[in-house]
Design a protein around this motif. Sequence first.
Motif, mmCIF file in Angstrom:
data_model
loop_
_atom_site.group_PDB
_atom_site.id
_atom_site.type_symbol
_atom_site.label_atom_id
_atom_site.label_comp_id
_atom_site.label_asym_id
_atom_site.label_seq_id
_atom_site.Cartn_x
_atom_site.Cartn_y
_atom_site.Cartn_z
ATOM 1 N N ILE A 32 -2.200 -17.705 -7.591
ATOM 2 C CA ILE A 32 -0.759 -17.038 -7.466
ATOM 3 C C ILE A 32 0.097 -17.218 -6.402
ATOM 4 O O ILE A 32 1.187 -17.445 -6.222
ATOM 5 C CB ILE A 32 -0.856 -15.510 -7.950
ATOM 6 C CG1 ILE A 32 -1.641 -14.738 -6.683
ATOM 7 C CG2 ILE A 32 -1.531 -15.178 -9.159
ATOM 8 C CD1 ILE A 32 -1.352 -13.510 -6.834
ATOM 9 N N ALA A 33 -0.691 -17.721 -5.394
ATOM 10 C CA ALA A 33 -0.183 -18.195 -4.037
ATOM 11 C C ALA A 33 0.553 -19.532 -4.101
ATOM 12 O O ALA A 33 1.635 -19.709 -3.573
ATOM 13 C CB ALA A 33 -1.272 -18.039 -2.952
ATOM 14 N N VAL A 34 -0.193 -20.524 -4.793
ATOM 15 C CA VAL A 34 0.480 -21.764 -4.981
ATOM 16 C C VAL A 34 1.386 -21.924 -5.838
ATOM 17 O O VAL A 34 1.970 -22.771 -6.092
ATOM 18 C CB VAL A 34 -0.670 -22.786 -4.880
ATOM 19 C CG1 VAL A 34 -1.546 -22.688 -3.484
ATOM 20 C CG2 VAL A 34 -1.772 -22.950 -6.010
ATOM 21 N N ARG A 35 1.277 -21.209 -7.043
ATOM 22 C CA ARG A 35 2.147 -21.213 -8.294
ATOM 23 C C ARG A 35 2.908 -19.995 -8.490
ATOM 24 O O ARG A 35 2.371 -18.937 -9.043
ATOM 25 C CB ARG A 35 1.197 -21.413 -9.675
ATOM 26 C CG ARG A 35 0.412 -22.718 -9.595
ATOM 27 C CD ARG A 35 1.018 -23.950 -9.680
ATOM 28 N NE ARG A 35 1.712 -24.071 -10.999
ATOM 29 C CZ ARG A 35 2.140 -25.267 -11.587
ATOM 30 N NH1 ARG A 35 2.129 -26.242 -10.800
ATOM 31 N NH2 ARG A 35 2.351 -25.248 -12.726
ATOM 32 N N PRO A 36 4.099 -19.734 -7.826
ATOM 33 C CA PRO A 36 4.756 -18.594 -7.993
ATOM 34 C C PRO A 36 5.050 -18.224 -9.112
ATOM 35 O O PRO A 36 5.214 -17.006 -9.420
ATOM 36 C CB PRO A 36 6.046 -18.980 -7.116
ATOM 37 C CG PRO A 36 5.554 -19.982 -6.196
ATOM 38 C CD PRO A 36 4.684 -20.828 -6.898
ATOM 39 N N ARG A 37 5.158 -19.072 -10.435
ATOM 40 C CA ARG A 37 5.673 -18.600 -11.368
ATOM 41 C C ARG A 37 4.338 -17.665 -12.300
ATOM 42 O O ARG A 37 4.701 -16.862 -13.219
ATOM 43 C CB ARG A 37 5.771 -19.771 -12.572
ATOM 44 C CG ARG A 37 7.135 -20.420 -12.266
ATOM 45 C CD ARG A 37 7.041 -21.599 -13.160
ATOM 46 N NE ARG A 37 6.015 -22.644 -13.110
ATOM 47 C CZ ARG A 37 5.894 -23.742 -13.825
ATOM 48 N NH1 ARG A 37 6.783 -24.075 -14.155
ATOM 49 N NH2 ARG A 37 4.470 -24.227 -13.702
ATOM 50 N N TRP A 38 3.302 -17.790 -11.707
ATOM 51 C CA TRP A 38 2.168 -17.227 -12.102
ATOM 52 C C TRP A 38 1.846 -15.922 -11.744
ATOM 53 O O TRP A 38 1.138 -15.016 -12.279
ATOM 54 C CB TRP A 38 0.731 -18.133 -12.108
ATOM 55 C CG TRP A 38 0.729 -19.362 -12.627
ATOM 56 C CD1 TRP A 38 1.449 -20.047 -13.891
ATOM 57 C CD2 TRP A 38 -0.604 -20.199 -12.566
ATOM 58 N NE1 TRP A 38 1.003 -21.056 -14.215
ATOM 59 C CE2 TRP A 38 -0.267 -21.321 -13.359
ATOM 60 C CE3 TRP A 38 -1.481 -20.468 -11.656
ATOM 61 C CZ2 TRP A 38 -1.058 -22.424 -13.317
ATOM 62 C CZ3 TRP A 38 -2.345 -21.268 -11.570
ATOM 63 C CH2 TRP A 38 -2.252 -22.292 -12.531
ATOM 64 N N ARG A 39 2.644 -15.557 -10.679
ATOM 65 C CA ARG A 39 2.596 -14.154 -10.208
ATOM 66 C C ARG A 39 3.018 -13.077 -10.863
ATOM 67 O O ARG A 39 2.099 -12.050 -11.007
ATOM 68 C CB ARG A 39 3.685 -14.327 -8.609
ATOM 69 C CG ARG A 39 2.840 -14.988 -7.721
ATOM 70 C CD ARG A 39 3.784 -14.915 -6.395
ATOM 71 N NE ARG A 39 3.366 -16.146 -5.569
ATOM 72 C CZ ARG A 39 4.063 -16.689 -4.770
ATOM 73 N NH1 ARG A 39 5.412 -16.265 -4.331
ATOM 74 N NH2 ARG A 39 3.739 -17.548 -3.967
#
Length: 163
Positions: A32-39
């Motif tokens: 979630i840190a590298v893929r903001p959409r997954w947050r």
Amino acid sequence: MFDLINGIPVHPLVVHAVVVLLPLAMLGTIAIAVRPRWRVTYGPLVVGSALVATILCPVATSSGEELEKRVGDPGEHADLGESLVWFGLALVIFSAALVYLQRRQDKAVAADASATTSTSTVLTVVAVLAVVAGLATTVQVYRVGDSGARAAWGDAASSSAGE
């Protein structure tokens, strides 16, 4: 209270949950840190797994103290194990902050598209801190587990493997 379940020590049962959940939470935190959409989608699952593992840390410590009464002093393992809750707590805080700030930024963008600059910088800093907390937590899980294995098994496993 946290001594035995059906004659089996509670400590190894709880420890295995912690040993699985904290590294999974670390992997999820990195994701979630590298893929903001997954947050927004996966963030609550990451925070939840980190929270459950962190809550189980004091249970592992208490059950370890009960086990210590039966088998003796585990040495360094007990001290390392007591510190793990603080690493887990840092992981929970930073991963939760990452999810919260992302939701807040998403709401700000929906209201005003120019509101992203300051929040974006804060999100980047929190993402880096979350990854560092996750990595530190995983290293500490390894250290605690290694010292526990050495306390329980000593050199028995390594000496029989070489025969």
